[in-house]
Design an enzyme around this catalytic site. Structure first.
Site, PDB file in Angstrom:
ATOM      1  CE  LYS A 125       4.862  -4.361  -2.364  1.00  0.00           C
ATOM      2  NZ  LYS A 125       4.103  -3.536  -1.415  1.00  0.00           N
ATOM      3  CB  SER A 134       1.373  -2.410   0.402  1.00  0.00           C
ATOM      4  OG  SER A 134       1.009  -1.060   0.440  1.00  0.00           O
ATOM      5  CE  LYS A 164      -1.714  -0.085  -0.858  1.00  0.00           C
ATOM      6  NZ  LYS A 164      -1.946   1.307  -1.226  1.00  0.00           N
TER       7      LYS A 164
END
Ligand code: NDP
Length: 348
Positions: A292, A148, A223
């Site tokens: 993150k 990701s 994403k």
């Protein structure tokens, strides 16, 4: 297949539905630079067979390992590399995959190289040096990054490898560890359409829904937005359930109502029901990784000059949660920070 290259794999790769030949048990493969594998145990699903696509998988973490397992069978010949080599050796013993000594050895002779690391930064750091991916990748190769990642770094990596005649795509996944085990992941692709078509047979090994979101970086962006929604739902439901618990309302009852009402989400229907109410808190996806992801979503909005106060706030709150709960905490454990602040647990 030792020392041999298959023809470009997309020219002759059987589609998933095609019947695969399982020929003689004597067929073996070994790529240069790989640690000789020990024979797979008899309980393994590994069977020597026809290998015509050399795939290397780098990053056997919580999601990477179950994804890679689907590639440890024909028509794929799988080589793995992991920073902690014991993890790769255990994986190889269970699946029959080969273990590469370095990213360069993993990419040498590979038709497809797949990376699944914490962030794009780690992926980029594997490119260079004598032991790096670029030292082994050959012209015409394909690099699929299932991390990701962040769109800007993915675009930079794509440009860098393009100079060497290598195609790159970002292909982050969703569906969690169970989706990876079942081979039902959603794969969000940022690529040229022709690159996705080359990659599709490999992605179909672990993905059920494979979507071209746009050019390189677009998969990462979609994403990140998905993850921002996940983070927002976790935070909001944590606030609500801690308050309800403190007021004396049963959180199970509250969830039953919410799950039959307009506020329901995957977080309320599955994550909180299975992990919080039961206090099971399995560790499948690190809070640090969710932080993150939500940070990438906030940065993406900023780069596109879109105000994103909610996404930014949740990124900041998840940072506090991660600092308080530790690097190994699971993303659903975020609720524990609210519980600490309110001195009240969400139970049964
Ligand atoms: P893990 O923390 O479980 O595993 C990380 C992997 O990256 C390990 O193989 C680790 O090696 C390796 N690694 C870490 N740092 C480096 C480095 N500096 N150089 C080389 N290798 C490194 O993460 P996950 O598997 O959970 O996540 C991987 C990616 O997939 C992340 O981007 C995550 O956001 C995403 N993702 C995860 C999901 C999940 O449910 N877990 C779901 C969907 C996406 P080592 O064994 O040596 O530590």
């Amino acid at each position: 297949m030792a020392g041999k290259r298959s023809a470009r794999f997309h020219d002759h790769l059987p589609r998933r539905a095609h019947r695969l030949t399982i020929p003689s048990a004597s067929t073996t493969f070994r790529r240069p630079g790989c640690i000789p594998r020990s024979p797979a145990p008899s309980t393994s699903t590994y069977q020597p067979s026809t290998f015509n696509v050399n795939v290397s998988f780098l990053g056997l973490g919580a999601i990477g390992a179950p994804m890679a397992r689907h590639l440890a069978k024909p028509p794929f010949a799988l080589t793995v590399w992991n920073r902690t080599v014991e993890r790769a050796r255990t994986f190889a013993a269970e699946t029959g995959a080969q273990v590469a000594k370095s990213p360069a050895d993993a990419s040498r002779g590979a038709d497809v190289v797949i990376t699944c690391l914490p962030t794009s930064r780690e992926v980029e750091s594997l490119l260079d040096g004598d032991l790096g991916l670029l030292a082994g990748l050959s012209v015409g190769g394909l690099m699929i990054d299932c991390t990701s990642g962040d769109p800007a770094t993915s675009r930079r990596i794509a440009e860098r490898v393009a100079h060497r005649g290598i195609a790159f795509m970002d292909a982050p996944v969703s569906g969690g560890v169970s989706g990876a085990q079942q081979g039902t992941l959603t794969v969000m692709c940022g690529a040229e359409p022709a690159t996705l078509e080359r990659a599709r047979p490999v992605l179909e090994a672990f993905g059920k829904k494979i979507v071209l979101c746009g050019p390189v970086g677009a998969g990462d962006a979609v994403k990140a937005v998905n993850q921002a929604l996940l983070g927002i739902h976790i935070w909001a439901l944590s606030e609500g359930l801690v308050a309800l618990s403190k007021a004396g309302v049963s959180p199970s009852l509250a969830l039953e109502v919410i799950n039959a009402s307009s506020g329901r989400s995957n977080v309320s229907q599955n994550l909180f029901t299975e992990r919080v109410i039961t206090r099971a808190f399995p560790r499948t996806f690190k809070l640090a990784l969710l932080e993150k992801d939500v940070t990438i979503a906030a940065e993406f909005a900023r780069e596109n000059r879109v105000p994103s106060p909610l996404t930014q706030s949740v990124a900041d709150l998840l940072r506090v949660a991660r600092q308080t709960l530790g690097e190994e905490a699971d993303h659903v454990e975020t609720v524990k920070l609210l519980e600490q602040w309110a001195a009240c647990e969400v139970r049964g």
